[in-house]
Design a protein around this motif. Structure first.
Motif, short mmCIF file in Angstrom:
data_model
loop_
_atom_site.label_atom_id
_atom_site.label_comp_id
_atom_site.label_asym_id
_atom_site.label_seq_id
_atom_site.Cartn_x
_atom_site.Cartn_y
_atom_site.Cartn_z
N LEU A 173 46.71 41.25 49.02
CA LEU A 173 45.91 40.85 50.18
C LEU A 173 46.80 40.34 51.31
N GLU A 174 47.80 39.55 50.94
CA GLU A 174 48.72 39.01 51.95
C GLU A 174 49.53 40.11 52.61
N ALA A 175 49.87 41.13 51.82
CA ALA A 175 50.67 42.23 52.37
C ALA A 175 49.83 43.22 53.16
N GLY A 176 48.51 43.11 53.08
CA GLY A 176 47.65 44.02 53.82
C GLY A 176 47.34 45.32 53.11
N THR A 177 47.83 45.48 51.89
CA THR A 177 47.51 46.70 51.14
C THR A 177 46.10 46.66 50.58
N VAL A 178 45.52 45.46 50.49
CA VAL A 178 44.12 45.29 50.11
C VAL A 178 43.42 44.55 51.24
N ALA A 179 42.30 45.11 51.72
CA ALA A 179 41.58 44.49 52.83
C ALA A 179 40.60 43.44 52.36
N ASP A 180 40.05 43.63 51.15
CA ASP A 180 39.07 42.69 50.61
C ASP A 180 38.99 42.97 49.11
N ALA A 181 38.46 42.00 48.36
CA ALA A 181 38.36 42.18 46.92
C ALA A 181 37.30 41.27 46.36
N THR A 182 36.69 41.71 45.27
CA THR A 182 35.79 40.85 44.51
C THR A 182 36.14 40.98 43.03
N VAL A 183 36.24 39.82 42.37
CA VAL A 183 36.52 39.80 40.94
C VAL A 183 35.25 39.36 40.23
N ALA A 184 34.80 40.14 39.27
CA ALA A 184 33.57 39.83 38.55
C ALA A 184 33.68 38.49 37.84
N ARG A 185 32.63 37.65 37.98
CA ARG A 185 32.61 36.33 37.36
C ARG A 185 31.78 36.30 36.08
N SER A 186 31.19 37.41 35.73
CA SER A 186 30.36 37.46 34.53
C SER A 186 30.31 38.90 34.03
N GLY A 187 29.81 39.05 32.81
CA GLY A 187 29.65 40.39 32.28
C GLY A 187 28.67 41.20 33.09
N ALA A 188 27.63 40.55 33.60
CA ALA A 188 26.64 41.26 34.41
C ALA A 188 27.26 41.78 35.70
N GLN A 189 28.11 40.97 36.32
CA GLN A 189 28.76 41.41 37.56
C GLN A 189 29.73 42.56 37.27
N ALA A 190 30.44 42.48 36.15
CA ALA A 190 31.33 43.58 35.79
C ALA A 190 30.54 44.85 35.54
N ALA A 191 29.40 44.74 34.86
CA ALA A 191 28.56 45.91 34.59
C ALA A 191 28.05 46.52 35.89
N ALA A 192 27.73 45.68 36.87
CA ALA A 192 27.25 46.19 38.15
C ALA A 192 28.34 46.99 38.86
N LEU A 193 29.59 46.51 38.77
CA LEU A 193 30.70 47.26 39.37
C LEU A 193 30.90 48.59 38.64
N TRP A 194 30.81 48.55 37.33
CA TRP A 194 31.00 49.77 36.55
C TRP A 194 29.87 50.77 36.78
N LYS A 195 28.68 50.27 37.05
CA LYS A 195 27.57 51.19 37.32
C LYS A 195 27.86 52.03 38.55
N LEU A 196 28.54 51.47 39.53
CA LEU A 196 28.90 52.24 40.72
C LEU A 196 29.77 53.43 40.34
N ARG A 197 30.69 53.21 39.44
CA ARG A 197 31.60 54.29 39.03
C ARG A 197 30.90 55.30 38.14
N HIS A 198 30.15 54.82 37.16
CA HIS A 198 29.54 55.73 36.19
C HIS A 198 28.34 56.49 36.76
N SER A 199 27.89 56.15 37.96
CA SER A 199 26.72 56.81 38.53
C SER A 199 27.08 57.92 39.51
#
Length: 474
Positions: A310-336
């Motif tokens: 993020l500091e180097a500018g190679t990543v503009a923004d990020a979210t790290v899942a705080r729960s299994g449900a949040q991780a599953a929601a991120l994975w649903k984007l990929r698997h769909s």
């Protein structure tokens, strides 16, 4: 009733020989609606002995046989031709977990077990079977092996070829090759199992398998990163590998167009970042140590690695899942993505792989070439950046179906420019989906004559009468 139908009924029972159009419909068309054929019947055996009897009968009568698993493929490999003369062999009833040994770290299964079923059986024993696909609730292990499936965990665990210890296969003459051994080391001649992995049912019918298991991860962390450019994905991936090593299990890229398609067409999906960028990277890190051991908090370690990006500018923004449900929601984007693309229009998909260093060049040049060829096309991309496998997806307007313009010449032209470019960059035209009937005609142009003749020779040796899944691969 033709004699062969009567004889098939004597093997599996009349209830398991399907003949009517309504009964056979799910077996003669692929889920995308692109490939359609016809079948003499669909036969549903309950075990290896019945498969062997069916194959012997078809060999004696010279009747084509099309093995079929969950029918989730995208290359038409499990669909019969339009002649109506083939028997479709469905493995769905063969769905037993035959055994699991924690000391061997191996599970023995019928070929008709779904991938999710195998994952659950491994999990119940405190083990992991790492293959993961969007269709894992429907696809079957036999089909996964026959196509050498990849999925989202190849980076750490390899393709199906690396996950198979032994196979049981019914050969085209009805004999059974019994190789169901959980050995990691066996140097007794030719490794015959590898001839059937990725052969798409053209050399025999896979009826059982011994699969590798692994320790079950006790900690994980999942994040979605917004990237200014695709080049940044390579930089971030290299940084994560340097900081976290083999704990990096998954690194999946999605273009903004692909993410937008999922959000538009798949219910219960939400944009996880306010920042919109051309590219996104979904990463997952796992460890067999719990977060409390040795101070190894994976979430914190992942955040530390991302802070520098993020500091180097190679990543503009990020979210790290705080729960299994949040991780599953991120994975649903990929698997769909497959579901979303199918709903977006007429899809021409690609399964190319290039060296990781050439991914940005490949995507940019291929997108430009396709848009020049078909100005009405929308090009999106998704893929496994850790192994160079990029799925460039060309979506044409739905109105094309009603226009009367045939799809196959369009697909051939689009495939041509994408495949030519991939091979010119040191890549391949199929990384995990297989050949089937979709790119069979192009295969010879991308393999040398020696390779092609060796493949034809193997086919002639195993299947001299050409009854096994004809019209696929070769």
């Amino acid at each position: 009733m033709p004699d062969i139908l009567r004889d098939l009924e004597s093997i599996v029972g009349a209830a398991h020989v399907l003949r009517g159009a309504a009964d056979t419909e799910p077996f003669v068309a692929d889920w995308r609606g692109r490939y359609r054929g016809a079948a003499l019947c669909v036969v549903r055996p309950a075990g290896t002995a019945e498969v062997a009897a069916i194959v012997r009968l078809c060999a004696e009568r010279r009747v084509p046989l099309v093995p079929q698993g969950g029918n989730t493929g995208v290359c038409g490999a499990a669909i019969p031709d339009a002649s109506g003369g083939a028997v479709v062999l469905s493995l769905a009833r063969m769905n037993r977990i035959r055994g699991l040994d924690a000391h061997d770290d191996a599970i023995t299964v019928d070929a008709g077990c779904t991938l999710a079923q195998v994952q659950r059986a491994a999990g119940d024993a405190g083990r992991l079977f790492p293959m993961s696909l969007g269709s894992e609730g429907t696809c079957q292990i036999g089909g996964n092996i026959a196509t050498n499936a990849g999925g989202t965990a190849v980076l750490r665990y390899g393709t199906m070829r690396e996950l198979v210890l032994g196979l049981e296969v019914v050969l085209p003459n009805g004999e059974v090759l019994d190789g169901l051994r959980p050995l990691r080391k066996d140097n007794t001649g030719y490794a015959l199992k590898h001839l059937f992995i990725g052969a798409e049912g053209t050399l025999g019918v896979i009826t059982g398998a011994v699969l590798k298991l692994f320790p079950n991860p006790k900690s994980s962390a999942t994040a979605l990163l917004a990237l200014p450019a695709l080049d940044n994905a390579l930089e971030v991936f290299a940084r994560l590998r340097a900081d976290l090593g083999d704990r990096v299990t998954t690194a999946e890229i999605l273009s903004e167009g692909q993410l937008a398609g999922v959000l538009a067409h798949v219910p219960d999906t939400v944009r996880p970042l306010e920042t919109r960028t051309p590219w996104y990277l979904l990463v997952e890190v796992t460890d067999t140590l719990p977060d409390t051991d040795l101070g190894a908090n994976l979430g914190a370690a992942l955040e530390d690695a991302l802070a520098g990006a993020l500091e180097a500018g190679t990543v503009a923004d990020a979210t790290v899942a705080r729960s299994g449900a949040q991780a599953a929601a991120l994975w649903k984007l990929r698997h769909s993505v497959s579901e979303a693309n199918r709903k977006s229009g007429v899809v021409i998909g690609h399964d190319t792989a290039v060296p990781i260093s050439r991914i940005p060049e490949f995507v940019a040049r291929a997108t430009a070439a396709v848009e020049a060829l078909r100005p009405d096309a929308r090009v999106v991309a998704v893929g496994h950046i850790g192994d160079g496998n990029v799925h460039l997806v060309v979506i044409l307007p739905e109105s094309l179906r009603a226009s009367g313009e045939p799809l196959e010449p369009i697909a051939h032209a689009v495939n041509g420019v994408v495949h030519d470019l991939a091979v010119s960059l040191g890549g391949t035209i199929s990384a995990e989906h297989g050949i089937g009937q979709s790119i069979r005609a192009q295969l010879a142009a991308f393999k040398g004559p020696v390779e092609m003749e060796l493949m034809r020779g193997i086919k002639r040796l195993f299947d001299p009468h050409g009854i096994m899944n004809p019209g696929k691969v070769l």
